[in-house]
Scaffold this active site. Structure first.
Site, PDB file in Angstrom:
ATOM      1  N   HIS A  68      -3.068  -3.557  -5.381  1.00  0.00           N
ATOM      2  CA  HIS A  68      -3.416  -3.123  -4.038  1.00  0.00           C
ATOM      3  C   HIS A  68      -4.897  -3.359  -3.758  1.00  0.00           C
ATOM      4  O   HIS A  68      -5.763  -2.600  -4.192  1.00  0.00           O
ATOM      5  CB  HIS A  68      -3.061  -1.643  -3.863  1.00  0.00           C
ATOM      6  CG  HIS A  68      -3.346  -1.109  -2.495  1.00  0.00           C
ATOM      7  ND1 HIS A  68      -3.643   0.218  -2.267  1.00  0.00           N
ATOM      8  CD2 HIS A  68      -3.404  -1.717  -1.288  1.00  0.00           C
ATOM      9  CE1 HIS A  68      -3.857   0.397  -0.973  1.00  0.00           C
ATOM     10  NE2 HIS A  68      -3.720  -0.763  -0.366  1.00  0.00           N
ATOM     11  N   ASN A 123      -4.815   6.244  -0.811  1.00  0.00           N
ATOM     12  CA  ASN A 123      -4.150   6.661   0.426  1.00  0.00           C
ATOM     13  C   ASN A 123      -3.529   8.054   0.309  1.00  0.00           C
ATOM     14  O   ASN A 123      -3.409   8.769   1.302  1.00  0.00           O
ATOM     15  CB  ASN A 123      -3.089   5.641   0.833  1.00  0.00           C
ATOM     16  CG  ASN A 123      -3.701   4.374   1.390  1.00  0.00           C
ATOM     17  OD1 ASN A 123      -4.854   4.378   1.793  1.00  0.00           O
ATOM     18  ND2 ASN A 123      -2.948   3.292   1.402  1.00  0.00           N
ATOM     19  N   SER A 170       0.819  -1.208   0.000  1.00  0.00           N
ATOM     20  CA  SER A 170       0.000   0.000   0.000  1.00  0.00           C
ATOM     21  C   SER A 170       0.854   1.259   0.000  1.00  0.00           C
ATOM     22  O   SER A 170       0.325   2.369  -0.050  1.00  0.00           O
ATOM     23  CB  SER A 170      -0.924   0.017   1.226  1.00  0.00           C
ATOM     24  OG  SER A 170      -0.154  -0.030   2.418  1.00  0.00           O
ATOM     25  N   GLU A 189      -6.385  -1.211  -6.779  1.00  0.00           N
ATOM     26  CA  GLU A 189      -5.493  -0.286  -7.472  1.00  0.00           C
ATOM     27  C   GLU A 189      -4.430  -1.103  -8.209  1.00  0.00           C
ATOM     28  O   GLU A 189      -3.726  -1.900  -7.587  1.00  0.00           O
ATOM     29  CB  GLU A 189      -4.805   0.659  -6.483  1.00  0.00           C
ATOM     30  CG  GLU A 189      -5.698   1.749  -5.930  1.00  0.00           C
ATOM     31  CD  GLU A 189      -4.949   2.686  -5.003  1.00  0.00           C
ATOM     32  OE1 GLU A 189      -5.128   3.911  -5.134  1.00  0.00           O
ATOM     33  OE2 GLU A 189      -4.179   2.209  -4.142  1.00  0.00           O
TER      34      GLU A 189
END
Length: 282
Positions: free
Chosen positions: A140, A190, A119, A152
């Site tokens: 991800h 994120n 991540s 992702e």
């Protein structure tokens, strides 16, 4: 390349979640961990998760049996040789991931694709540790994997179109909605999410509103299912702080400075749900 068997390194929360998503979709899985106890725990977690889906009438007993039959648990990396895609889902530790990737790269056939579920770590850097940077990609998944639709797909500098397209097709087979992302700190979700959480701590520290009202405001005003401070407690305040520190270091931009209140709470050991106390008490 048609991906019919997926190898997964790591039987923890993310690894067994990916295994479940694959098996329910009819994809064979080889899930490897270093200890048999970890493998057994991962398989038990999948079984329990499928039982909950049966209770919710989203799955039948027959479908559970069929899914579990598609998952092979193992402590032997050699068993990964049957896979067309191997996903590294080990702990978010750079040195550990590099060690694992070098080990499997030496063992797997040249045409096998390797993906990392990282991540935060650079996909280009991880790919460079292998002999197949063109057949390396970030994949991800989000927790809990069986329920979260997003994946992702992070392209390293040398990731080929064929690799991207094969992994995207697999994600869609799993019923996921993949998005394609360039390699950059935090990728997309994120990169946006954690600074928002950090800003919520600044708002709390400045006494602009209570934690409850901050979370209520974001839930009711932005239609978020959970407020940013409650989410921080779920993620772990130490994890949020570590991500912000990485952003500050890698971007060199003061907008990524961690909130002093967040740093203080982490120093005090108030990390959220996992310690029983963070912004809220559990």
């Amino acid at each position: 390349m048609a991906i019919q068997t997926v190898g997964i390194i790591g039987a923890g929360t993310m690894g067994n979640g990916i295994a479940q998503a694959c098996a329910v979709a009819g994809v064979k899985v080889v899930m490897v961990d270093i200890a048999q106890a970890a493998v057994d725990k991962g398989l038990a977690t999948v079984s329990g998760s499928l039982d909950r889906l049966i209770k919710k009438e989203k799955l039948t007993t027959e479908q559970k049996t069929a899914a579990l039959a598609l998952i092979q648990g193992s402590t032997n990396y050699e068993d990964l040789k049957s896979a067309q895609l191997v996903i590294e889902a080990a702990t978010e530790n750079h040195a550990l991931k590099l060690k694992i990737l070098k080990q499997v790269d030496d063992m797997l056939a040249p045409e096998v694709i390797i993906a990392s579920n990282t991540s935060s770590i650079s996909i280009t850097q991880l790919a460079a540790a292998t002999s197949r940077p063109d057949r390396f990609i970030g994949m991800h998944f989000f927790n809990p994997v069986p329920m979260m639709a997003l994946v992702e797909l992070i392209r390293g500098y040398l990731t080929s179109d064929a690799t991207h397209d094969a992994v995207k097709a697999l994600a869609e087979t799993l019923g996921k909605s993949p998005i394609t992302v360039k390699n950059a700190p935090g990728f997309v979700v994120n990169r946006i999410l954690v600074p928002m959480i950090n800003e919520a701590f600044f708002v709390l520290a400045e006494g602009i509103a209570t934690a409850e009202d901050i979370d209520a405001g974001m839930k009711l005003g932005c239609n978020q299912p959970i407020g940013p401070l409650a989410l921080a407690d779920m993620i772990g305040l130490d994890v949020c702080l570590a991500v912000m520190e990485v952003y500050l270091e890698q971007f060199g931009d003061s907008k990524y400075r961690p909130c002093p209140l967040l740093k203080e709470m982490v120093a005090a050991g108030q990390l959220g749900r996992k310690t029983g106390r963070g912004v809220y008490t559990y």
